[in-house]
Design a protein around this motif. Structure first.
Motif, short mmCIF file in Angstrom:
data_model
loop_
_atom_site.label_atom_id
_atom_site.label_comp_id
_atom_site.label_asym_id
_atom_site.label_seq_id
_atom_site.Cartn_x
_atom_site.Cartn_y
_atom_site.Cartn_z
N GLN A 1 0.85 -1.19 0.00
CA GLN A 1 0.00 0.00 0.00
C GLN A 1 0.89 1.24 0.00
N PRO A 2 0.71 2.15 -0.97
CA PRO A 2 1.58 3.33 -1.05
C PRO A 2 1.65 4.15 0.24
N SER A 3 0.54 4.26 0.95
CA SER A 3 0.54 5.07 2.17
C SER A 3 1.38 4.46 3.28
N LYS A 4 1.74 3.18 3.18
CA LYS A 4 2.58 2.54 4.19
C LYS A 4 3.98 3.14 4.20
N ALA A 5 4.43 3.60 3.03
CA ALA A 5 5.74 4.25 2.95
C ALA A 5 5.53 5.75 3.14
N ALA A 6 5.42 6.16 4.40
CA ALA A 6 5.02 7.54 4.73
C ALA A 6 5.93 8.59 4.10
N ASP A 7 7.24 8.34 4.11
CA ASP A 7 8.18 9.34 3.58
C ASP A 7 8.04 9.49 2.07
N SER A 8 8.01 8.36 1.37
CA SER A 8 7.99 8.43 -0.09
C SER A 8 6.59 8.69 -0.65
N PHE A 9 5.55 8.42 0.14
CA PHE A 9 4.19 8.58 -0.39
C PHE A 9 3.93 10.03 -0.81
N MET A 10 4.17 11.00 0.08
CA MET A 10 3.89 12.38 -0.27
C MET A 10 4.83 12.87 -1.38
N LYS A 11 6.03 12.34 -1.44
CA LYS A 11 6.93 12.69 -2.54
C LYS A 11 6.32 12.25 -3.87
N ARG A 12 5.74 11.05 -3.86
CA ARG A 12 5.09 10.56 -5.08
C ARG A 12 3.90 11.43 -5.45
N VAL A 13 3.11 11.82 -4.45
CA VAL A 13 1.95 12.67 -4.73
C VAL A 13 2.38 13.95 -5.43
N SER B 1 5.33 14.66 -6.92
CA SER B 1 6.08 14.49 -8.18
C SER B 1 5.17 14.07 -9.33
N GLN B 2 4.11 13.29 -9.03
CA GLN B 2 3.20 12.81 -10.09
C GLN B 2 1.90 13.61 -10.14
N ASN B 3 1.62 14.36 -9.08
CA ASN B 3 0.36 15.09 -8.89
C ASN B 3 -0.81 14.17 -8.57
N VAL B 4 -0.59 12.86 -8.57
CA VAL B 4 -1.63 11.89 -8.24
C VAL B 4 -0.97 10.61 -7.75
N CYS B 5 -1.57 9.99 -6.74
CA CYS B 5 -1.04 8.72 -6.26
C CYS B 5 -2.13 7.95 -5.53
N LEU B 6 -2.21 6.66 -5.81
CA LEU B 6 -3.08 5.80 -5.02
C LEU B 6 -2.60 5.83 -3.57
N GLU B 7 -3.54 5.98 -2.64
CA GLU B 7 -3.16 5.98 -1.22
C GLU B 7 -3.26 4.58 -0.63
N ASN B 8 -4.42 3.94 -0.79
CA ASN B 8 -4.59 2.56 -0.31
C ASN B 8 -5.83 1.95 -0.93
N ILE B 9 -5.94 0.64 -0.81
CA ILE B 9 -7.15 -0.06 -1.24
C ILE B 9 -7.56 -1.05 -0.15
N VAL B 10 -8.83 -1.46 -0.22
CA VAL B 10 -9.38 -2.51 0.63
C VAL B 10 -10.11 -3.47 -0.28
N CYS B 11 -9.87 -4.78 -0.10
CA CYS B 11 -10.53 -5.81 -0.90
C CYS B 11 -11.43 -6.62 0.01
N GLU B 12 -12.72 -6.64 -0.32
CA GLU B 12 -13.67 -7.38 0.51
C GLU B 12 -14.86 -7.81 -0.34
N ASN B 13 -15.19 -9.11 -0.25
CA ASN B 13 -16.36 -9.64 -0.96
C ASN B 13 -16.37 -9.30 -2.45
N PHE B 14 -15.22 -9.47 -3.10
CA PHE B 14 -15.09 -9.22 -4.54
C PHE B 14 -15.34 -7.76 -4.91
N VAL B 15 -15.09 -6.88 -3.96
CA VAL B 15 -15.17 -5.44 -4.21
C VAL B 15 -13.84 -4.81 -3.82
N VAL B 16 -13.30 -4.00 -4.73
CA VAL B 16 -12.07 -3.24 -4.45
C VAL B 16 -12.47 -1.79 -4.25
N THR B 17 -12.21 -1.26 -3.07
CA THR B 17 -12.44 0.17 -2.82
C THR B 17 -11.09 0.81 -2.53
#
Length: 200
Positions: free
Chosen positions: A77-89, A91-107
């Motif tokens: 999960q990108p947000s797990k790497a706290a230091d590099s996560f905001m750098k990615r945001v 540098s790219q202007n957009v970054c996935l923060e995290n996902i949750v998978c449950e009952n065949f649904v990805v949020t």
């Protein structure tokens, strides 16, 4: 020699009580099937009943193992790497923060830089290795405390017949000022695998 016409006729009783057949578990578990067999029931009905029982239990009366499918992310999960996560945001202007998978649904949650008020954030995903793909809109969640980034959320529902060992792949697109910014997990795409576990 007597003819068949003179042989005694077989009489059919006018009232016959129904017989009940019960199949019980050998280890004392509750009955699985109960079926009333009347005189009009054919031998085929009984065979079908036994076949149904056999399809659920083995010769010892044990139920077969259950197979359970579930989704598992193939990335950290990108947000797990706290230091590099905001750098990615930034540098790219957009970054996935995290996902949750449950009952065949990805949020998931996406972070974008607050370049201007009007924004478009979409998720592009595929279920067949990019032979086909679909774009879905995300929903605005909130402006973050830093005032410099916004959060958006998305939801992807997979079909119930999605097979084990297949993948869903996706990337995130942020459109602003007629420009596009992408987060595709450093050109690897974000992948989620369907796994299967056998219970019992």
């Amino acid at each position: 020699m007597e003819s068949q016409a003179n042989s005694p006729e077989k009489t059919v009783p006018t009232s016959v009580a129904a017989k009940k057949v019960q199949f019980a578990d050998l280890v004392g578990r509750p009955l699985e099937f109960v079926k009333n067999i009347t005189p009009s029931s054919s031998e085929d009905n009984l065979c079908a009943l036994v076949g149904a029982w056999n399809s659920h239990c083995d010769i010892n009366g044990n139920l077969p193992p259950r197979r359970l499918k579930y989704l598992s992310p193939c990335f950290i999960q990108p947000s797990k790497a706290a230091d590099s996560f905001m750098k990615r945001v930034y540098s790219q202007n957009v970054c996935l923060e995290n996902i949750v998978c449950e009952n065949f649904v990805v949020t998931g949650v996406i972070r974008v830089t607050n370049l201007c008020y009007s924004k478009e954030v979409t998720v592009r995903f595929t279920l067949d290795s990019w032979k086909t793909y679909q774009d879905i809109w995300t929903d605005y969640m909130s402006t973050c405390l830093d005032g410099k980034t916004d959060k958006f959320s998305f939801r992807i529902t997979l079909p119930p017949d999605f097979k084990a060992n297949r993948y869903i792949e996706f990337a995130v697109c942020y459109r602003v000022w007629n420009r596009e910014f992408w987060d595709n997990n450093d050109k690897s795409n974000y992948r989620v695998r369907c796994l299967e576990v056998v219970l019992g």
